[in-house]
Design a protein around this motif. Structure first.
Motif, mmCIF file in Angstrom:
data_model
loop_
_atom_site.group_PDB
_atom_site.id
_atom_site.type_symbol
_atom_site.label_atom_id
_atom_site.label_comp_id
_atom_site.label_asym_id
_atom_site.label_seq_id
_atom_site.Cartn_x
_atom_site.Cartn_y
_atom_site.Cartn_z
ATOM 1 N N LEU A 138 42.112 32.698 42.690
ATOM 2 C CA LEU A 138 41.345 33.900 42.389
ATOM 3 C C LEU A 138 41.626 35.018 43.383
ATOM 4 O O LEU A 138 41.661 36.199 43.021
ATOM 5 N N ASP A 139 41.839 34.645 44.635
ATOM 6 C CA ASP A 139 42.070 35.645 45.677
ATOM 7 C C ASP A 139 43.453 36.295 45.582
ATOM 8 O O ASP A 139 43.742 37.225 46.347
ATOM 9 N N ASP A 140 44.291 35.819 44.671
ATOM 10 C CA ASP A 140 45.631 36.388 44.546
ATOM 11 C C ASP A 140 45.631 37.768 43.903
ATOM 12 O O ASP A 140 46.670 38.447 43.870
ATOM 13 N N ALA A 141 44.500 38.181 43.341
ATOM 14 C CA ALA A 141 44.410 39.492 42.693
ATOM 15 C C ALA A 141 43.181 40.227 43.209
ATOM 16 O O ALA A 141 42.159 39.615 43.539
ATOM 17 N N SER A 142 43.282 41.535 43.246
ATOM 18 C CA SER A 142 42.149 42.352 43.682
ATOM 19 C C SER A 142 41.112 42.447 42.574
ATOM 20 O O SER A 142 41.389 42.155 41.402
ATOM 21 N N ASP A 143 39.919 42.894 42.926
ATOM 22 C CA ASP A 143 38.864 43.096 41.926
ATOM 23 C C ASP A 143 39.327 44.076 40.858
ATOM 24 O O ASP A 143 39.097 43.872 39.661
ATOM 25 N N ALA A 144 39.972 45.141 41.286
ATOM 26 C CA ALA A 144 40.423 46.161 40.337
ATOM 27 C C ALA A 144 41.455 45.601 39.365
ATOM 28 O O ALA A 144 41.425 45.902 38.163
ATOM 29 N N GLN A 145 42.379 44.754 39.861
ATOM 30 C CA GLN A 145 43.395 44.153 38.988
ATOM 31 C C GLN A 145 42.761 43.216 37.975
ATOM 32 O O GLN A 145 43.157 43.177 36.804
ATOM 33 N N ILE A 146 41.764 42.456 38.408
ATOM 34 C CA ILE A 146 41.067 41.529 37.513
ATOM 35 C C ILE A 146 40.354 42.291 36.403
ATOM 36 O O ILE A 146 40.473 41.952 35.214
ATOM 37 N N VAL A 147 39.626 43.322 36.783
ATOM 38 C CA VAL A 147 38.886 44.105 35.786
ATOM 39 C C VAL A 147 39.847 44.779 34.815
ATOM 40 O O VAL A 147 39.621 44.785 33.595
ATOM 41 N N GLU A 148 40.933 45.329 35.331
ATOM 42 C CA GLU A 148 41.899 46.010 34.474
ATOM 43 C C GLU A 148 42.553 45.041 33.486
ATOM 44 O O GLU A 148 42.773 45.385 32.316
ATOM 45 N N THR A 149 42.853 43.831 33.931
ATOM 46 C CA THR A 149 43.449 42.826 33.046
ATOM 47 C C THR A 149 42.510 42.474 31.905
ATOM 48 O O THR A 149 42.919 42.406 30.734
ATOM 49 N N ILE A 150 41.245 42.253 32.229
ATOM 50 C CA ILE A 150 40.275 41.886 31.194
ATOM 51 C C ILE A 150 40.005 43.071 30.267
ATOM 52 O O ILE A 150 39.930 42.915 29.039
ATOM 53 N N GLU A 151 39.907 44.265 30.829
ATOM 54 C CA GLU A 151 39.631 45.445 30.002
ATOM 55 C C GLU A 151 40.774 45.744 29.043
ATOM 56 O O GLU A 151 40.542 46.043 27.870
ATOM 57 N N SER A 152 42.014 45.661 29.525
ATOM 58 C CA SER A 152 43.142 46.016 28.671
ATOM 59 C C SER A 152 43.412 44.955 27.614
ATOM 60 O O SER A 152 43.748 45.282 26.467
ATOM 61 N N THR A 153 43.269 43.682 27.970
ATOM 62 C CA THR A 153 43.600 42.598 27.047
ATOM 63 C C THR A 153 42.467 42.319 26.058
ATOM 64 O O THR A 153 42.678 42.330 24.838
#
Length: 242
Positions: A100-115
């Motif tokens: 989980l720590d391999d990605a930032s909070d912003a990257q996680i949110v962006e992945t879920i939002e876009s997909t």
């Protein structure tokens, strides 16, 4: 069935599978509206189309993590055509990381939002154009959705979460839109070859029993589903790894 005059929308069409879909449908005679995160990326696909098929592809920029850009994409497509016959939700933000720590909070949110969010909003804003069609179909490129498909994948947990949400949305959408004549198909392939439509591999030449599922095979599954009579509902295609 002829694809002449078929209106197709493909997201994530700047490279690999989305690009192959756009080129494939254009060469079958469809008018194709493609999007990528930037219009420059989408236009690279347009530049790869050969002959008169190039005139049937329209390129747009649309970041699927930004609702305003999705609304604008739908509005601009609506300026070109009064209907959409096929919406292909292919776009997804890939995210690497086995922790989980391999990605930032912003990257996680962006992945879920876009997909996940991007798929929901694409359907919402293109639904009026789909309902104007006499043969509306929606295809979702889900690919993965849970730990049983993880294997040696380097995809981040957030990417799997987004794909699971996308799959759940597709399931309920298939049920709720069926009575209105809008069919919803989902594809669940394992890792597959992203061959160029102009290459030898696209033509299925080779025969190696250990080779990956090909882009051509997935494209032909979509064509097969769309070609079926309107009373035939194929909810999903699940593929076994070779």
């Amino acid at each position: 069935m002829k694809f002449d005059n078929l209106r197709v929308v493909v997201t994530g069409a700047s490279r690999e599978f989305g690009r192959a879909l756009a080129i494939g449908f254009a060469h079958l005679g469809a008018e194709v509206f493609v999007s990528a995160r930037t219009v420059e990326a989408a236009e690279r696909t347009l530049a790869d189309v050969m002959g008169t098929a190039r005139e049937r592809i329209h390129a747009f920029g649309c970041d699927l993590s930004r609702p305003a850009e999705i609304r604008e994409f739908a509005r601009r497509v609506g300026e070109h055509t009064g209907r959409v016959d096929l919406l292909v939700n292919n776009g997804a933000r890939w995210l690497d990381g086995v922790e989980l720590d391999d990605a930032s909070d912003a990257q996680i949110v962006e992945t879920i939002e876009s997909t996940a969010g991007g798929t929901v909003l694409m359907v919402k804003h293109f639904l009026p154009l789909l309902r104007a069609s006499q043969r509306p179909d929606i295809v979702n490129m889900v690919a993965v959705r849970g730990p049983d498909t993880a294997g040696m994948s380097t995809a981040h947990d957030a990417f799997y979460a987004a794909k699971s949400a996308q799959a759940g949305f597709a399931d309920i959408l298939s049920h709720r839109l069926r009575s209105s004549g809008v069919r919803v198909f989902s594809l669940y392939p394992p890792d597959f070859s992203t061959s160029d439509p102009r290459s030898v591999e696209w033509e299925g030449i080779g025969g190696d029993p250990d080779e990956k599922l090909t882009t051509q095979a997935l494209f032909e599954c979509i064509v097969y589903a769309v070609e079926q009579p309107r009373d035939c509902f194929i909810r999903s295609f699940h593929f076994e790894p070779r």
